[in-house]
Design a protein around this motif. Sequence first.
Motif, mmCIF file in Angstrom:
data_model
loop_
_atom_site.group_PDB
_atom_site.id
_atom_site.type_symbol
_atom_site.label_atom_id
_atom_site.label_comp_id
_atom_site.label_asym_id
_atom_site.label_seq_id
_atom_site.Cartn_x
_atom_site.Cartn_y
_atom_site.Cartn_z
ATOM 1 N N LYS A 100 0.845 -1.200 0.000
ATOM 2 C CA LYS A 100 0.000 0.000 0.000
ATOM 3 C C LYS A 100 0.877 1.244 0.000
ATOM 4 C CE LYS A 100 -4.260 -1.324 2.242
ATOM 5 N NZ LYS A 100 -5.208 -0.925 3.265
ATOM 6 N N LEU A 101 0.327 2.325 -0.585
ATOM 7 C CA LEU A 101 1.031 3.608 -0.531
ATOM 8 C C LEU A 101 0.646 4.320 0.760
ATOM 9 C CD1 LEU A 101 0.500 5.060 -4.133
ATOM 10 C CD2 LEU A 101 2.567 4.028 -3.209
ATOM 11 N N ASP A 102 1.657 4.818 1.452
ATOM 12 C CA ASP A 102 1.312 5.628 2.623
ATOM 13 C C ASP A 102 0.929 7.028 2.149
ATOM 14 O OD1 ASP A 102 3.682 7.129 2.216
ATOM 15 O OD2 ASP A 102 4.823 5.807 3.534
ATOM 16 N N THR A 103 0.371 7.810 3.029
ATOM 17 C CA THR A 103 -0.146 9.130 2.672
ATOM 18 C C THR A 103 0.960 10.037 2.126
ATOM 19 O OG1 THR A 103 -1.835 8.912 4.375
ATOM 20 C CG2 THR A 103 -1.437 11.117 3.540
ATOM 21 N N ARG A 104 2.125 9.992 2.745
ATOM 22 C CA ARG A 104 3.236 10.839 2.304
ATOM 23 C C ARG A 104 3.658 10.489 0.886
ATOM 24 N NH1 ARG A 104 8.219 10.685 1.154
ATOM 25 N NH2 ARG A 104 8.528 8.517 1.704
ATOM 26 N N THR A 105 3.778 9.207 0.605
ATOM 27 C CA THR A 105 4.184 8.763 -0.734
ATOM 28 C C THR A 105 3.127 9.131 -1.770
ATOM 29 O OG1 THR A 105 5.417 6.929 0.249
ATOM 30 C CG2 THR A 105 4.903 6.771 -2.097
ATOM 31 N N GLU A 106 1.871 8.896 -1.438
ATOM 32 C CA GLU A 106 0.792 9.224 -2.372
ATOM 33 C C GLU A 106 0.760 10.719 -2.670
ATOM 34 O OE1 GLU A 106 -4.023 8.635 -2.943
ATOM 35 O OE2 GLU A 106 -3.045 7.807 -1.173
ATOM 36 N N THR A 107 0.890 11.540 -1.646
ATOM 37 C CA THR A 107 0.907 12.993 -1.822
ATOM 38 C C THR A 107 2.097 13.414 -2.680
ATOM 39 O OG1 THR A 107 -0.184 13.328 0.295
ATOM 40 C CG2 THR A 107 0.985 15.212 -0.618
ATOM 41 N N CYS A 108 3.249 12.822 -2.417
ATOM 42 C CA CYS A 108 4.446 13.132 -3.205
ATOM 43 C C CYS A 108 4.235 12.772 -4.676
ATOM 44 C CB CYS A 108 5.647 12.381 -2.636
ATOM 45 S SG CYS A 108 7.204 12.682 -3.517
ATOM 46 N N LEU A 109 3.691 11.591 -4.936
ATOM 47 C CA LEU A 109 3.454 11.168 -6.317
ATOM 48 C C LEU A 109 2.475 12.100 -7.026
ATOM 49 C CD1 LEU A 109 3.254 7.295 -5.836
ATOM 50 C CD2 LEU A 109 4.993 8.531 -7.143
ATOM 51 N N VAL A 110 1.392 12.455 -6.360
ATOM 52 C CA VAL A 110 0.398 13.353 -6.959
ATOM 53 C C VAL A 110 1.025 14.704 -7.275
ATOM 54 C CG1 VAL A 110 -1.722 14.646 -6.493
ATOM 55 C CG2 VAL A 110 -1.621 12.211 -5.966
ATOM 56 N N ASN A 111 1.761 15.263 -6.307
ATOM 57 C CA ASN A 111 2.397 16.566 -6.525
ATOM 58 C C ASN A 111 3.446 16.504 -7.630
ATOM 59 O OD1 ASN A 111 0.871 17.826 -4.548
ATOM 60 N ND2 ASN A 111 2.383 17.469 -2.948
ATOM 61 N N CYS A 112 4.207 15.432 -7.673
ATOM 62 C CA CYS A 112 5.245 15.276 -8.692
ATOM 63 C C CYS A 112 4.621 15.222 -10.085
ATOM 64 C CB CYS A 112 6.042 14.006 -8.411
ATOM 65 S SG CYS A 112 7.381 13.697 -9.590
ATOM 66 N N VAL A 113 3.593 14.402 -10.242
ATOM 67 C CA VAL A 113 2.932 14.292 -11.542
ATOM 68 C C VAL A 113 2.298 15.625 -11.930
ATOM 69 C CG1 VAL A 113 1.036 13.182 -12.801
ATOM 70 C CG2 VAL A 113 2.584 11.802 -11.396
ATOM 71 N N ASP A 114 1.648 16.293 -10.971
ATOM 72 C CA ASP A 114 1.043 17.600 -11.252
ATOM 73 C C ASP A 114 2.090 18.607 -11.721
ATOM 74 O OD1 ASP A 114 -1.502 16.717 -10.640
ATOM 75 O OD2 ASP A 114 -1.559 17.646 -8.643
ATOM 76 N N ARG A 115 3.234 18.654 -11.052
ATOM 77 C CA ARG A 115 4.311 19.573 -11.457
ATOM 78 C C ARG A 115 4.837 19.219 -12.842
ATOM 79 N NH1 ARG A 115 6.066 18.806 -6.231
ATOM 80 N NH2 ARG A 115 7.734 17.452 -6.955
ATOM 81 N N PHE A 116 4.985 17.931 -13.101
ATOM 82 C CA PHE A 116 5.473 17.477 -14.402
ATOM 83 C C PHE A 116 4.511 17.908 -15.509
ATOM 84 C CE2 PHE A 116 6.284 14.564 -17.860
ATOM 85 C CZ PHE A 116 7.660 14.420 -17.843
ATOM 86 N N ILE A 117 3.211 17.708 -15.281
ATOM 87 C CA ILE A 117 2.201 18.096 -16.271
ATOM 88 C C ILE A 117 2.187 19.612 -16.453
ATOM 89 C CG2 ILE A 117 -0.291 18.190 -16.724
ATOM 90 C CD1 ILE A 117 -0.441 15.371 -15.423
#
Length: 88
Positions: A52-69
């Motif tokens: 499972k993804l923990d909250t910190r990892t999930e938030t990091c992934l979402v923010n990273c993808v958003d910044r990339f886009i």
Amino acid sequence: MEGYDLNTSEKAESAELQRMIAIEQQKAQFQAQVHTFTDVCWDKCVDSPSSKLDTRTETCLVNCVDRFIDTTLSITNRFTQMVQKGAH
């Protein structure tokens, strides 16, 4: 007249082929971008894989993808502006 119809038909087929190639190129570019931000964001955000993804990892992934886009869109818009200015 028969040669004219064939030529028109060939032109239509060529235009359709070019359209299909352009669509496939766009798909390939999209897939390459997804692959790139998956690699970048995975390396940046995931310390160790788990079930499972923990909250910190999930938030990091979402923010990273958003910044990339956002960055990709910004660069694309800038190039579009440069091309439009050059065309005028």
